[in-house]
Design a protein around this motif. Structure first.
Motif, PDB file in Angstrom:
ATOM      1  N   ASN A 136     -61.795  11.547 -31.756  1.00  0.00           N
ATOM      2  CA  ASN A 136     -61.094  12.749 -31.622  1.00  0.00           C
ATOM      3  C   ASN A 136     -61.291  13.431 -30.351  1.00  0.00           C
ATOM      4  O   ASN A 136     -62.523  13.370 -29.991  1.00  0.00           O
ATOM      5  CB  ASN A 136     -62.250  13.487 -32.690  1.00  0.00           C
ATOM      6  CG  ASN A 136     -61.410  15.037 -33.010  1.00  0.00           C
ATOM      7  OD1 ASN A 136     -60.944  15.799 -32.219  1.00  0.00           O
ATOM      8  ND2 ASN A 136     -61.662  15.321 -34.406  1.00  0.00           N
ATOM      9  N   TRP A 138     -61.563  16.433 -29.382  1.00  0.00           N
ATOM     10  CA  TRP A 138     -62.648  17.506 -29.465  1.00  0.00           C
ATOM     11  C   TRP A 138     -64.128  16.986 -29.534  1.00  0.00           C
ATOM     12  O   TRP A 138     -64.798  17.910 -29.106  1.00  0.00           O
ATOM     13  CB  TRP A 138     -62.531  18.356 -30.756  1.00  0.00           C
ATOM     14  CG  TRP A 138     -61.271  19.276 -30.691  1.00  0.00           C
ATOM     15  CD1 TRP A 138     -60.083  18.899 -31.464  1.00  0.00           C
ATOM     16  CD2 TRP A 138     -60.854  20.557 -29.987  1.00  0.00           C
ATOM     17  NE1 TRP A 138     -58.845  19.800 -31.067  1.00  0.00           N
ATOM     18  CE2 TRP A 138     -59.557  20.788 -30.388  1.00  0.00           C
ATOM     19  CE3 TRP A 138     -61.632  21.257 -29.463  1.00  0.00           C
ATOM     20  CZ2 TRP A 138     -59.040  21.888 -29.998  1.00  0.00           C
ATOM     21  CZ3 TRP A 138     -61.161  22.567 -28.956  1.00  0.00           C
ATOM     22  CH2 TRP A 138     -59.803  22.807 -29.118  1.00  0.00           C
ATOM     23  N   VAL A 144     -60.624  11.345 -36.582  1.00  0.00           N
ATOM     24  CA  VAL A 144     -59.620  12.169 -36.440  1.00  0.00           C
ATOM     25  C   VAL A 144     -58.680  12.333 -37.797  1.00  0.00           C
ATOM     26  O   VAL A 144     -57.669  12.980 -37.647  1.00  0.00           O
ATOM     27  CB  VAL A 144     -58.281  11.318 -35.166  1.00  0.00           C
ATOM     28  CG1 VAL A 144     -58.967  11.338 -34.006  1.00  0.00           C
ATOM     29  CG2 VAL A 144     -58.210   9.841 -35.856  1.00  0.00           C
ATOM     30  N   ALA A 153     -54.498  12.659 -32.612  1.00  0.00           N
ATOM     31  CA  ALA A 153     -55.486  12.402 -31.364  1.00  0.00           C
ATOM     32  C   ALA A 153     -54.430  12.754 -30.243  1.00  0.00           C
ATOM     33  O   ALA A 153     -54.779  13.405 -29.123  1.00  0.00           O
ATOM     34  CB  ALA A 153     -56.019  11.134 -31.395  1.00  0.00           C
ATOM     35  N   ALA A 156     -53.024  16.373 -29.975  1.00  0.00           N
ATOM     36  CA  ALA A 156     -54.083  17.304 -29.593  1.00  0.00           C
ATOM     37  C   ALA A 156     -54.447  17.005 -28.172  1.00  0.00           C
ATOM     38  O   ALA A 156     -55.046  17.993 -27.495  1.00  0.00           O
ATOM     39  CB  ALA A 156     -55.303  17.157 -30.474  1.00  0.00           C
ATOM     40  N   CYS A 179     -57.895  17.763 -35.837  1.00  0.00           N
ATOM     41  CA  CYS A 179     -57.657  17.624 -34.356  1.00  0.00           C
ATOM     42  C   CYS A 179     -57.132  19.044 -33.820  1.00  0.00           C
ATOM     43  O   CYS A 179     -56.574  19.398 -32.930  1.00  0.00           O
ATOM     44  CB  CYS A 179     -56.751  16.548 -34.146  1.00  0.00           C
ATOM     45  SG  CYS A 179     -57.466  15.053 -34.347  1.00  0.00           S
TER      46      CYS A 179
END
Length: 472
Positions: A136, A138, A144, A153, A156, A179
């Motif tokens: 991910n 983030w 994800v 992924a 994002a 995501c």
């Protein structure tokens, strides 16, 4: 075109630059390739190396020259090798384009590669043994979602503005939630699903994409909507282009909201809070909001989903070049073994359960224009939380494990309504939280109007993850 400029634009914006002559399609594609080279080593979202040249496409289409990716489990492109996330498939090349692939090409999308998916698309975690976990952007220690995890992924992370995704139990919306993306599952019959399957997942599968903006979702839906020749299902045609809905207020809607899972599993308090705050915002925007929910029998939901999973297994049991069982993950082996033993009467009982779900949900939407729920019941989980490689799985046990994490999405696959996840919150730890919106059958226009209203009220476009193409 540098990566900072490239990653600022959504697909509609990139196409506008190309049309205006401010940048060439070749320059946009070059930027996309550099972006993929930068972020993929961190997120691991590509199922195979980037294509040497983009797949053929119509340069004058509405998205002419915009970079795009296809999911490894389909839709297929003629001559392209695919793997369905599995080590057991080798050298399988599509004999012709999927109907949706043809529309992507006609829209001008420049397909540069394939994105990762769990083996046979059977998990809410994109962590296949073939490629390893997709991470991910983030929080690289977290998943994800699935099954369109690689697409989520890479979108994002700013590598491409949008990418293909499909959804038979939440596989567009759950990665969107994990995501921080816009994830629309269209109505049954809204987008083509052929020609190789007449009834994929017994009507539970919907094909579309993941995007960063609502306008990209609306414009792309205009480009690809409508059934293919011979498709079993036909959604009612829209009254006007979906892009036109972006500028039309939704009016005063009858909105139901619930944060209670039909299965009875607990919902993470942060997730519930974001959903309830969204309901409060909808009330402030002038909608009539009440707490309400379809009175579903959860056993029907799980039993109906078993039919969809059996349908996913069928091609791998009957088609030439079937997978080597010794190289399949444990969940896939269990599914194929159980599907091979199903009788016609077993299947009829599963389809009867689907019908009961569809009737309950359809009746609910005669009294409401919108249902608001969490997308996932929890935050994006750490890698390994859903392990499809552990022995001892049964199909029923695996579904119950999946639905303990994501109990809200599959209902609208079985019943056929359009549903949308929007990135309307973040956890204290900084990971995205999605909110799901479902509308009556055929009413993607309602979803797009509400989504545009919320995107203006709670803009998310400038939120970017720590792993992003334009960051050093």
């Amino acid at each position: 075109m540098d990566l900072h400029e490239y990653s600022r634009y959504d697909a509609v914006g990139l196409r506008a630059l190309i049309v205006a002559g401010e940048v060439t399609a070749a320059e946009v594609e070059s930027a996309a390739r550099r972006a993929l080279d930068r972020v993929n080593p961190e997120v691991n979202g590509l199922a195979s190396p980037v294509f040497e040249t983009a797949l053929g496409h119509a340069g004058a289409g509405p998205f002419g020259g915009v970079p795009f990716l296809l999911k490894d489990s389909g839709p297929m492109a003629e001559g392209v090798e695919f793997f369905a996330g599995s080590r057991s498939l080798r050298g399988v090349r599509a004999r012709h384009d999927h109907d949706l692939t043809r529309r992507f090409r006609a829209a001008g999308l420049a397909v540069l590669g394939l994105t990762t998916a769990p083996e046979l698309g059977l998990s809410y975690a994109t962590e296949p043994a073939r490629t390893g976990p997709t991470r991910n952007p983030w929080d690289l220690a977290r998943g994800v979602g699935g099954s369109s995890g690689g697409a989520a992924a890479l979108v994002a992370a700013g590598a491409v503005p949008m990418a293909h995704a499909n959804d038979s139990a939440g596989s567009v919306r759950i990665p969107a939630s994990c995501c921080g993306l816009v994830g629309l599952k269209p109505s049954r019959g809204r987008t083509p699903t052929g020609p190789d399957s007449g009834d994929p997942a017994f009507g539970a599968l919907a094909e579309f994409a993941l995007t960063r903006t609502v306008r990209d979702a609306a414009h792309l839906l205009d480009a690809v909507q409508g059934p293919g020749v011979g498709d079993k299902y036909t959604a009612p045609p829209p009254p006007r282009p979906y892009a036109d809905e972006l500028g039309i207020g939704p009016g005063r809607l009858r909105v139901a909201v619930t944060v209670r899972a039909w299965s009875g599993v607990a919902v993470d308090p942060e997730v519930a809070e974001v959903t309830l705050k969204t309901a409060e915002l909808l009330a402030e925007l002038g909608h009539d909001v009440t707490e309400a929910s379809p009175a579903l029998d959860w056993e029907d939901v799980v039993h109906g989903t078993e039919a969809a999973e059996a349908a996913i297994a069928a091609p791998f049991l009957t088609a030439p070049g079937r997978p080597d069982p010794a190289r399949l993950e444990a969940v896939s082996r269990a599914l194929l073994a159980e599907a091979a033993e199903l009788s016609a009467l077993d299947l009829v009982a599963m389809l009867d359960a689907q019908n009961r779900v569809s009737r309950v949900v359809g009746a609910f939407f005669t009294g409401y224009d919108l249902l608001v729920t969490p997308t996932l019941g929890e935050l994006p989980p750490p890698h390994g939380t859903l392990s499809s490689g552990e022995e001892g799985h049964t199909l029923r046990g695996w579904l119950e494990k999946l639905f303990a994490h994501g109990p809200f999405t599959v209902v609208f696959n079985l019943a056929g309504q359009p549903a949308l996840s929007l990135p309307l919150g973040h956890s204290v730890g900084g990971v995205p939280i999605g909110v799901q919106f479902a509308a009556p059958y055929g009413r993607e226009d309602v979803l797009i109007r509400v989504a545009a209203q919320l995107e203006e009220a709670v803009p998310w476009r400038d939120r970017i993850p720590p792993c992003f193409a334009s960051k050093p």
